[in-house]
Write a protein that holds these residues in place. Structure first.
Motif, PDB file in Angstrom:
ATOM      1  N   ILE A  84       6.349   2.262   0.192  1.00  0.00           N
ATOM      2  CA  ILE A  84       5.543   1.717   1.274  1.00  0.00           C
ATOM      3  C   ILE A  84       5.811   0.228   1.441  1.00  0.00           C
ATOM      4  O   ILE A  84       5.919  -0.513   0.463  1.00  0.00           O
ATOM      5  CB  ILE A  84       4.046   1.957   0.995  1.00  0.00           C
ATOM      6  N   LYS A  86       3.852  -2.813   3.373  1.00  0.00           N
ATOM      7  CA  LYS A  86       2.506  -3.025   3.912  1.00  0.00           C
ATOM      8  C   LYS A  86       2.488  -3.847   5.195  1.00  0.00           C
ATOM      9  O   LYS A  86       1.716  -4.780   5.339  1.00  0.00           O
ATOM     10  CB  LYS A  86       1.622  -3.689   2.862  1.00  0.00           C
ATOM     11  N   VAL A 121      -4.060   6.489   2.676  1.00  0.00           N
ATOM     12  CA  VAL A 121      -3.234   5.316   2.386  1.00  0.00           C
ATOM     13  C   VAL A 121      -3.678   4.154   3.277  1.00  0.00           C
ATOM     14  O   VAL A 121      -3.848   3.024   2.802  1.00  0.00           O
ATOM     15  CB  VAL A 121      -1.733   5.618   2.586  1.00  0.00           C
ATOM     16  N   LEU A 125      -5.073   0.638   1.741  1.00  0.00           N
ATOM     17  CA  LEU A 125      -3.794  -0.072   1.707  1.00  0.00           C
ATOM     18  C   LEU A 125      -3.816  -1.277   0.767  1.00  0.00           C
ATOM     19  O   LEU A 125      -2.817  -1.574   0.115  1.00  0.00           O
ATOM     20  CB  LEU A 125      -3.395  -0.509   3.127  1.00  0.00           C
ATOM     21  N   VAL A 128      -2.789  -0.160  -2.684  1.00  0.00           N
ATOM     22  CA  VAL A 128      -1.462   0.438  -2.861  1.00  0.00           C
ATOM     23  C   VAL A 128      -0.578  -0.501  -3.673  1.00  0.00           C
ATOM     24  O   VAL A 128      -0.515  -1.708  -3.402  1.00  0.00           O
ATOM     25  CB  VAL A 128      -0.806   0.759  -1.498  1.00  0.00           C
ATOM     26  N   LEU A 133      -0.961   4.571  -6.034  1.00  0.00           N
ATOM     27  CA  LEU A 133       0.446   4.596  -5.630  1.00  0.00           C
ATOM     28  C   LEU A 133       1.232   3.462  -6.302  1.00  0.00           C
ATOM     29  O   LEU A 133       1.751   2.555  -5.657  1.00  0.00           O
ATOM     30  CB  LEU A 133       0.584   4.528  -4.103  1.00  0.00           C
ATOM     31  N   TRP A 138       5.172   6.519  -2.554  1.00  0.00           N
ATOM     32  CA  TRP A 138       4.297   7.504  -1.909  1.00  0.00           C
ATOM     33  C   TRP A 138       5.041   8.817  -1.719  1.00  0.00           C
ATOM     34  O   TRP A 138       6.155   8.835  -1.185  1.00  0.00           O
ATOM     35  CB  TRP A 138       3.859   6.945  -0.562  1.00  0.00           C
TER      36      TRP A 138
END
Length: 150
Positions: A84, A86, A121, A125, A128, A133, A138
């Motif tokens: 991921i 962000k 998610v 966030l 994360v 995660l 992910w």
């Protein structure tokens, strides 16, 4: 009477050009795998929540793998995973995050620590990359590739 004949004559004159146009387009070579990969190809998946998530692939082999999943040819290694980032991506504007293109791959079975739904998610966030995660990795178990976007 002359007017309809003139219109028919004009259409008859255009007919060869109209018929030739698709043939000329078909004569153009398809873009190379490298050219396709350079631009990237976007794909969409859904999860158990029925939300849609778009990601971009740039690796020609992964692009072909995704197309085999969509066509039904690939039935084993069909779920999406990756790291991921962000920030939103222009091709996935609904969400505040996206998958880093060069990290995306496909899997059959995953470990629980990387599983989460698309909206979960989004809602978490800020967490994360920590206990949630870890490593920003992910792997949504219920991800199902639905289409090539474009």
């Amino acid at each position: 009477m002359r007017r309809p004949i003139a219109v028919l004559a004009a259409l008859a004159a255009l007919l060869p050009a109209l018929v030739a146009a698709p043939a000329q387009a078909a004569d153009r070579p398809a873009p190379s795998r490298a050219a396709v990969a350079e631009q990237g190809v976007d794909f969409e998946f859904i999860d158990i929540t029925r939300e849609k998530f778009v990601f971009r692939l740039t690796d020609p082999d992964k692009i072909e793998h995704a197309r085999r999943i969509i066509s039904g040819e690939e039935t084993e290694v069909v779920h999406v995973m990756g790291r991921i980032t962000k920030v939103p991506a222009d091709y996935n504007r609904k969400w505040s995050y996206h998958l880093k293109s060069d990290s995306v791959s496909f899997f059959d079975y995953g470990i629980e620590v990387c599983d989460a739904t698309i909206p979960y998610v989004e809602d978490h966030l800020d967490e994360v990359g920590g206990a949630f995660l870890p490593g920003l990795f992910w792997c949504p178990w219920t991800s199902k590739l639905t289409r090539e976007v474009g």
